[in-house]
Design a protein around this motif. Sequence first.
Motif, PDB file in Angstrom:
ATOM      1  N   PHE A   1      -0.511  -7.010   4.364  1.00 44.79           N
ATOM      2  CA  PHE A   1      -0.109  -5.805   3.658  1.00 44.79           C
ATOM      3  C   PHE A   1       1.077  -5.019   4.412  1.00 44.79           C
ATOM      4  CE2 PHE A   1      -4.943  -5.944   3.087  1.00 44.79           C
ATOM      5  CZ  PHE A   1      -4.988  -6.067   1.281  1.00 44.79           C
ATOM      6  N   LEU A   2       1.596  -4.398   3.320  1.00 45.02           N
ATOM      7  CA  LEU A   2       2.993  -3.397   3.894  1.00 45.02           C
ATOM      8  C   LEU A   2       2.566  -2.145   3.411  1.00 45.02           C
ATOM      9  CD1 LEU A   2       5.731  -3.364   5.245  1.00 45.02           C
ATOM     10  CD2 LEU A   2       6.460  -3.791   2.716  1.00 45.02           C
ATOM     11  N   GLY A   3       2.520  -1.395   4.230  1.00 42.60           N
ATOM     12  CA  GLY A   3       2.473   0.234   3.959  1.00 42.60           C
ATOM     13  C   GLY A   3       3.329   1.074   4.191  1.00 42.60           C
ATOM     14  N   LEU A   4       3.711   1.807   3.184  1.00 46.15           N
ATOM     15  CA  LEU A   4       4.605   2.968   3.314  1.00 46.15           C
ATOM     16  C   LEU A   4       4.390   4.082   2.367  1.00 46.15           C
ATOM     17  CD1 LEU A   4       6.686   2.582   0.468  1.00 46.15           C
ATOM     18  CD2 LEU A   4       7.147   0.283   1.349  1.00 46.15           C
ATOM     19  N   ALA A   5       5.035   5.122   2.648  1.00 48.31           N
ATOM     20  CA  ALA A   5       5.142   6.125   1.931  1.00 48.31           C
ATOM     21  C   ALA A   5       6.401   6.650   1.429  1.00 48.31           C
ATOM     22  CB  ALA A   5       4.601   7.486   2.985  1.00 48.31           C
ATOM     23  N   PRO A   6       6.837   6.489   0.131  1.00 46.56           N
ATOM     24  CA  PRO A   6       7.982   7.033  -0.353  1.00 46.56           C
ATOM     25  C   PRO A   6       8.620   8.284  -0.039  1.00 46.56           C
ATOM     26  CG  PRO A   6       6.612   5.770  -2.063  1.00 46.56           C
ATOM     27  CD  PRO A   6       5.686   6.081  -0.968  1.00 46.56           C
ATOM     28  N   GLY A   7       7.748   9.333  -0.070  1.00 41.46           N
ATOM     29  CA  GLY A   7       7.992  10.477   0.274  1.00 41.46           C
ATOM     30  C   GLY A   7       8.554  10.942   1.768  1.00 41.46           C
ATOM     31  N   ILE A  51       1.012  -1.133   0.136  1.00 45.87           N
ATOM     32  CA  ILE A  51      -0.043  -0.102   0.145  1.00 45.87           C
ATOM     33  C   ILE A  51       1.055   1.294  -0.029  1.00 45.87           C
ATOM     34  CG2 ILE A  51      -1.825   1.405   1.340  1.00 45.87           C
ATOM     35  CD1 ILE A  51      -2.740  -1.257   2.482  1.00 45.87           C
ATOM     36  N   ILE A  52       0.659   1.997  -1.084  1.00 45.31           N
ATOM     37  CA  ILE A  52       1.564   3.257  -1.199  1.00 45.31           C
ATOM     38  C   ILE A  52       0.743   4.594  -1.053  1.00 45.31           C
ATOM     39  CG2 ILE A  52       2.945   4.506  -2.599  1.00 45.31           C
ATOM     40  CD1 ILE A  52       4.314   1.937  -1.744  1.00 45.31           C
ATOM     41  N   PHE A  53       1.135   5.513  -0.219  1.00 45.69           N
ATOM     42  CA  PHE A  53       0.399   6.704   0.159  1.00 45.69           C
ATOM     43  C   PHE A  53       1.100   8.141   0.312  1.00 45.69           C
ATOM     44  CE2 PHE A  53       1.664   4.668   4.161  1.00 45.69           C
ATOM     45  CZ  PHE A  53       2.038   5.625   4.775  1.00 45.69           C
ATOM     46  N   TYR A  54       0.377   8.885  -0.070  1.00 47.26           N
ATOM     47  CA  TYR A  54       0.868  10.316   0.041  1.00 47.26           C
ATOM     48  C   TYR A  54       1.211  10.647   1.726  1.00 47.26           C
ATOM     49  CZ  TYR A  54       1.040  15.466   0.440  1.00 47.26           C
ATOM     50  OH  TYR A  54       1.589  16.523   0.605  1.00 47.26           O
ATOM     51  N   HIS A  55       2.495  10.945   1.976  1.00 43.86           N
ATOM     52  CA  HIS A  55       2.683  11.514   3.256  1.00 43.86           C
ATOM     53  C   HIS A  55       2.467  12.721   3.555  1.00 43.86           C
ATOM     54  CE1 HIS A  55       4.597  11.228   7.190  1.00 43.86           C
ATOM     55  NE2 HIS A  55       5.461  10.403   6.932  1.00 43.86           N
ATOM     56  N   SER A  56       1.243  12.978   4.347  1.00 46.45           N
ATOM     57  CA  SER A  56       0.916  14.001   4.955  1.00 46.45           C
ATOM     58  C   SER A  56       1.610  14.493   6.020  1.00 46.45           C
ATOM     59  CB  SER A  56      -0.920  14.136   5.396  1.00 46.45           C
ATOM     60  OG  SER A  56      -0.891  12.936   6.171  1.00 46.45           O
ATOM     61  N   VAL A  57       1.273  15.478   6.922  1.00 50.33           N
ATOM     62  CA  VAL A  57       2.220  15.983   8.000  1.00 50.33           C
ATOM     63  C   VAL A  57       2.058  14.806   9.044  1.00 50.33           C
ATOM     64  CG1 VAL A  57       2.218  17.682   9.853  1.00 50.33           C
ATOM     65  CG2 VAL A  57       1.785  18.380   7.647  1.00 50.33           C
ATOM     66  N   THR A  58       0.803  14.131   9.402  1.00 45.92           N
ATOM     67  CA  THR A  58       0.960  13.266  10.466  1.00 45.92           C
ATOM     68  C   THR A  58       0.585  11.959  10.165  1.00 45.92           C
ATOM     69  OG1 THR A  58      -1.196  13.910  11.059  1.00 45.92           O
ATOM     70  CG2 THR A  58       0.313  15.151  12.302  1.00 45.92           C
ATOM     71  N   THR A  59       0.182  11.596   8.685  1.00 48.35           N
ATOM     72  CA  THR A  59      -0.709  10.319   8.358  1.00 48.35           C
ATOM     73  C   THR A  59      -1.713   9.798   9.369  1.00 48.35           C
ATOM     74  OG1 THR A  59       1.330   8.642   9.746  1.00 48.35           O
ATOM     75  CG2 THR A  59       1.848   9.723   7.391  1.00 48.35           C
ATOM     76  N   THR A  60      -2.470  10.646   9.862  1.00 45.59           N
ATOM     77  CA  THR A  60      -3.525  10.467  10.540  1.00 45.59           C
ATOM     78  C   THR A  60      -4.564   9.735   9.924  1.00 45.59           C
ATOM     79  OG1 THR A  60      -3.214  12.251  12.071  1.00 45.59           O
ATOM     80  CG2 THR A  60      -5.418  11.215  12.000  1.00 45.59           C
ATOM     81  N   GLU A  61      -4.657  10.002   8.368  1.00 45.35           N
ATOM     82  CA  GLU A  61      -5.800   9.320   7.688  1.00 45.35           C
ATOM     83  C   GLU A  61      -5.222   7.872   7.269  1.00 45.35           C
ATOM     84  OE1 GLU A  61      -2.531  10.650   5.355  1.00 45.35           O
ATOM     85  OE2 GLU A  61      -3.767  11.664   6.941  1.00 45.35           O
ATOM     86  N   TYR A  62      -3.903   7.818   7.307  1.00 43.32           N
ATOM     87  CA  TYR A  62      -3.504   6.394   6.892  1.00 43.32           C
ATOM     88  C   TYR A  62      -3.811   5.302   8.069  1.00 43.32           C
ATOM     89  CZ  TYR A  62      -0.141   2.494   6.548  1.00 43.32           C
ATOM     90  OH  TYR A  62       0.619   1.164   6.516  1.00 43.32           O
TER      91      TYR A  62
END
Length: 340
Positions: free
Chosen positions: A174-180, A109-120
């Motif tokens: 699953f494996l989640g990470l934010a490349p940014g 799972i790839i996601f955009y890294h917001s300030v705190t990743t609360t949504e993730y």
Amino acid sequence: MSWFSQILENWISYPYLEEYLTSVVHPWWLLMLLILLYSPLICSLLFCWALSFLLHIYRKMNNQQESDVSKIWEKPRKLVAQVVHIFGKIWNGYEVIGMEHLPKGPGVIIFYHSVTTTEYNFLVAKLFKQQRQCYSVIDHALYRIPGLRTFCDVIGLKDFSKDECVEILKKGHFLGLAPGGGREANFSNDYNIMWGKRTGFARIALEAKVPIIPIFTQNCCEIFRNIGKTRLTRWLYEKTRLLYLPIYGGFPVKLRTYIGEPIPYDPNITATELAEKDFFSPPCAPEFAPEGPSKATPPVGDSVSTTKTAIENLRDKYQKRPGSILRALSERFDKHYKTN
């Protein structure tokens, strides 16, 4: 405080205690209150420390030493997930759209890294509730904060190595990470993706032979915002990788996580192409199409977007830019928007 100081004064017979508390302790208490109110990061750490302490006691009571593999942690995980899920539902009206896109097996799972990743975190809690384990790659500095090790191990947060990531995927998780990473969290402006030349996540997916699932959460940059984006702070971050800009917020904005169609494993694609470039798959020849409408698979499309492009497409489709906190708040009550 006057009542409290009066008790202490009578107890230790110190006549100037109230004056001392008024001049010294009261300002400190006010300062602590301001820190708690205007530093969500500290509040989050305090919450995690408290949970880690309770989990540490739980482990000692059950004589468990390996917190990351023992089944005894299933109940604590479910409890934490339930609390996080309820909070997200009440405070941010959190929704997930596209759960049908998640494969039954493992995936990155790839996601955009917001300030705190609360949504993730809300998404991970939802997966926990559905009996799906999702491990998350975090910065090594966060994992080494004293007192948080037990909490991170139980929830599945760690600075996993490449081999550990592949092993997690091969076990069916699953494996989640934010490349940014921290760069994107600190210095991204208006949902701009800042991945640089990072292709490690693509190499992991290719080695584990699993799909990549791009996700994007609407209004994720409106929950918390940071201050202090300057050339100096950017330089300090690039040199130390330890800088985290001051943040403010915690606004109850509307959050919707959109899960895109998985990018399937393709042994003929390199990690760089999978991470950055566009590649195209030829249309299926009619003579090789499956017979009968019941066996046909709905076409994904001639163009198979790569991870970065897929997330940008989700962002451009569902996120109004520039971001607005007031607009994100109003979407909690916009009936027409809910219908759409």
